[in-house]
Design a protein around this motif. Structure first.
Motif, PDB file in Angstrom:
ATOM      1  N   HIS A 142      51.237  55.878  18.019  1.00  0.00           N
ATOM      2  CA  HIS A 142      51.585  54.591  17.422  1.00  0.00           C
ATOM      3  C   HIS A 142      52.979  54.246  17.916  1.00  0.00           C
ATOM      4  O   HIS A 142      53.831  55.134  18.062  1.00  0.00           O
ATOM      5  N   PRO A 143      53.250  52.982  18.228  1.00  0.00           N
ATOM      6  CA  PRO A 143      54.601  52.638  18.690  1.00  0.00           C
ATOM      7  C   PRO A 143      55.653  53.065  17.670  1.00  0.00           C
ATOM      8  O   PRO A 143      55.420  52.991  16.450  1.00  0.00           O
ATOM      9  N   GLU A 144      56.804  53.507  18.156  1.00  0.00           N
ATOM     10  CA  GLU A 144      57.880  53.887  17.245  1.00  0.00           C
ATOM     11  C   GLU A 144      58.215  52.706  16.341  1.00  0.00           C
ATOM     12  O   GLU A 144      58.398  51.578  16.799  1.00  0.00           O
ATOM     13  N   THR A 145      58.261  52.972  15.044  1.00  0.00           N
ATOM     14  CA  THR A 145      58.396  51.911  14.050  1.00  0.00           C
ATOM     15  C   THR A 145      59.535  52.225  13.091  1.00  0.00           C
ATOM     16  O   THR A 145      59.681  53.363  12.644  1.00  0.00           O
ATOM     17  N   VAL A 146      60.335  51.220  12.770  1.00  0.00           N
ATOM     18  CA  VAL A 146      61.439  51.354  11.828  1.00  0.00           C
ATOM     19  C   VAL A 146      61.277  50.291  10.753  1.00  0.00           C
ATOM     20  O   VAL A 146      60.990  49.127  11.064  1.00  0.00           O
ATOM     21  N   VAL A 147      61.442  50.684   9.489  1.00  0.00           N
ATOM     22  CA  VAL A 147      61.417  49.746   8.369  1.00  0.00           C
ATOM     23  C   VAL A 147      62.846  49.642   7.834  1.00  0.00           C
ATOM     24  O   VAL A 147      63.298  50.498   7.070  1.00  0.00           O
ATOM     25  N   PRO A 148      63.602  48.629   8.259  1.00  0.00           N
ATOM     26  CA  PRO A 148      65.012  48.530   7.846  1.00  0.00           C
ATOM     27  C   PRO A 148      65.133  48.163   6.371  1.00  0.00           C
ATOM     28  O   PRO A 148      64.245  47.526   5.792  1.00  0.00           O
ATOM     29  N   GLU A 149      66.263  48.547   5.778  1.00  0.00           N
ATOM     30  CA  GLU A 149      66.528  48.245   4.370  1.00  0.00           C
ATOM     31  C   GLU A 149      67.679  47.273   4.188  1.00  0.00           C
ATOM     32  O   GLU A 149      68.098  47.014   3.060  1.00  0.00           O
ATOM     33  N   SER A 150      68.200  46.752   5.274  1.00  0.00           N
ATOM     34  CA  SER A 150      69.249  45.742   5.203  1.00  0.00           C
ATOM     35  C   SER A 150      69.267  44.971   6.510  1.00  0.00           C
ATOM     36  O   SER A 150      68.669  45.397   7.511  1.00  0.00           O
ATOM     37  N   ALA A 151      69.967  43.846   6.513  1.00  0.00           N
ATOM     38  CA  ALA A 151      70.071  43.044   7.732  1.00  0.00           C
ATOM     39  C   ALA A 151      70.798  43.802   8.824  1.00  0.00           C
ATOM     40  O   ALA A 151      70.434  43.727  10.001  1.00  0.00           O
ATOM     41  N   SER A 152      71.844  44.548   8.442  1.00  0.00           N
ATOM     42  CA  SER A 152      72.581  45.307   9.462  1.00  0.00           C
ATOM     43  C   SER A 152      71.717  46.418  10.042  1.00  0.00           C
ATOM     44  O   SER A 152      71.763  46.690  11.246  1.00  0.00           O
ATOM     45  N   GLN A 153      70.898  47.069   9.189  1.00  0.00           N
ATOM     46  CA  GLN A 153      69.984  48.094   9.709  1.00  0.00           C
ATOM     47  C   GLN A 153      68.956  47.485  10.654  1.00  0.00           C
ATOM     48  O   GLN A 153      68.555  48.110  11.638  1.00  0.00           O
ATOM     49  N   ALA A 154      68.504  46.267  10.353  1.00  0.00           N
ATOM     50  CA  ALA A 154      67.549  45.604  11.240  1.00  0.00           C
ATOM     51  C   ALA A 154      68.166  45.367  12.614  1.00  0.00           C
ATOM     52  O   ALA A 154      67.533  45.602  13.651  1.00  0.00           O
TER      53      ALA A 154
END
Length: 455
Positions: A142-154
């Motif tokens: 599965h493509p590497e996936t990130v679920v950010p928790e803030s705008a800066s993390q995004a």
């Protein structure tokens, strides 16, 4: 073509909550079951849709509105069941319907025949954020996936994954109509990632950022199947997307049934690991660099092109579900590799080319011609409206040219990205070169064409 002996005493109810007049998969399900002698009831908004003219629709029923609560969906389906007056096989045709029906299984079971599986499983596989974890646990790429928790993390995640990056809303069926939010967009700067995250509350679900796997010839694949009461997967197969709409992304405009042991093995492995039951539609993309097939989406319902996989015995996934839930044997026929599927309004020339191994057209059918004729009339009006809107925008200068037809060149300068505590830049110089392409902008309202890519 022989038709499987379905129990024609048992009707079928097809549910579609999403408003999409050009959803050809719904028409395919109506025809497949109707041709087998099954009484077909359609719960969908068919205003301006060719499907309403199919001779195989026994009765049309108004659907619950988009975003309806479970109680309202249950009330609609129980009213339909009361009108049908006997148990029916219920087949959701979109993610919103599949997720709702799975949650309402206990309430709907007295009136409908439904696959037996954990009630939250369709929601978990349809949730694009949860799917990443399910694939990881099952060992499915599965493509590497990130679920950010803030705008800066995004912004940081977009930089780390490498631009461009794919942004997805985890539960696209929750996106409010008229918001301009799309289920999937390609972002080309960290600033875009930051701005899109700030719309999380409006979206009603989590934003995730995903490694971008570049599209290319022969890289996009799909798998359709039906997992029966014992968990065996049948009535489908692997296919290759030859042409998509919009190009490079979206629905399958031209597809071909192509044997692929790797794709089949991955689909069967994940289905068995999850204990999934019912119809499934999986989307894969092969990484050109590594050759690995990455699962992009798991749709717990029929895909729009499911009729591609009609075998020599006439078996497809919706007929398989009807047979299985009425305790009739599933007897697959001989596969038909090389068979093609063409959506005529998106690929008209492909519909005219020779098809030595057989072809299924999305709209035209000799035994049900009215929907095809209706589609062309609606489509011509749709295209004419789109062209008129573009000409009007060009004439008023709303395209940014001031009515001159010449777009001014804008040069932006930006400072070097600041360094975050994690060592990742907060911005990127590539934002200065960002274009206003529709695929890059998260704020452009979706068109009917792009809505159709959710099929």
């Amino acid at each position: 073509m022989p038709v499987p002996l379905l129990d024609t005493r048992v009707p079928a109810v097809l549910l579609r909550i999403d408003r999409n007049p050009f959803h050809h998969g719904t028409l395919g399900a109506v025809r497949s079951l109707g041709r087998a002698g099954v009484e077909v009831h359609l719960v969908a908004d068919v205003t301006g849709s060719p499907v309403r003219h199919s001779r195989f629709v026994r009765e049309l029923h108004p659907p619950p509105p988009p975003g309806a609560a479970d109680a309202e969906i249950a009330a609609v389906l129980l009213r339909v069941a009361a009108r049908v007056e006997r148990p029916a096989v219920l087949i959701p045709m979109d993610d919103a319907g599949a997720v709702a029906v799975s949650r309402l299984r206990a309430e709907l079971a007295p009136a409908y025949l439904l696959p037996q599986q954990p009630g939250e499983l369709p929601r978990r596989v349809a949730d694009k954020a949860e799917l990443a974890g399910l694939c990881r646990a099952a060992g499915v790429p599965h493509p590497e996936t990130v679920v950010p928790e803030s705008a800066s993390q995004a912004a940081q995640a977009a930089w780390r994954l490498g631009l461009p990056v794919v942004a997805k809303w985890s539960r696209p069926w929750l996106l409010p109509g008229g918001s301009g939010l799309r289920s999937t967009v390609v972002l080309r700067s960290t600033q875009e990632a930051r701005e899109l995250y700030l719309r999380t509350e409006e979206a009603g679900c989590r934003l995730l950022l995903q490694e971008f796997l570049a599209p290319g010839t022969g890289l996009d694949w799909f798998f359709h199947g039906y997992a029966d009461r014992a968990g065996a997967v049948s009535a489908g197969g692997p296919g290759r997307k030859l042409l998509s709409w919009p190009r490079g992304a979206g629905l399958t405009a031209v597809g071909e049934w192509v044997p692929n042991a790797t794709v089949t093995s991955l689909a069967e492995r994940l289905t068995a690991d999850l204990g999934y039951r019912g119809i499934l539609d999986l989307d894969f993309r092969r990484c050109a660099a590594t050759g690995r097939y990455h699962l992009l989406d798991f749709n717990p319902r029929p895909g729009a092109q499911f009729r591609l996989f009609t075998d020599a015995a006439g078996l497809d996934v919706v007929r398989a579900q009807h047979l299985d839930l009425t305790h009739r044997p599933l007897t697959p026929g001989t596969p038909r590799p090389g068979r093609a599927f063409v959506v005529e309004n998106y690929a008209p020339l492909a519909a005219l080319r020779p098809a030595p191994h057989g072809r299924e057209l999305a709209w035209h059918a000799a035994d049900d011609p009215t929907p095809g004729r209706t589609m062309w009339g609606l489509w011509c009006r749709h295209v004419a409206t789109r062209v008129a809107e573009r000409l009007r925008r060009a004439g008023t200068g709303s395209d940014g040219t001031g009515g001159t037809g010449v777009r001014p060149r804008v040069v932006r300068q930006s400072p070097s990205p600041p360094v975050s505590p994690t060592g990742l830049p907060q911005g990127d110089p590539a934002h200065a070169a960002h274009t206003n392409s529709p695929s890059a902008s998260p704020h452009t309202p979706p068109t009917d064409d792009e809505k159709a890519s959710s099929c």
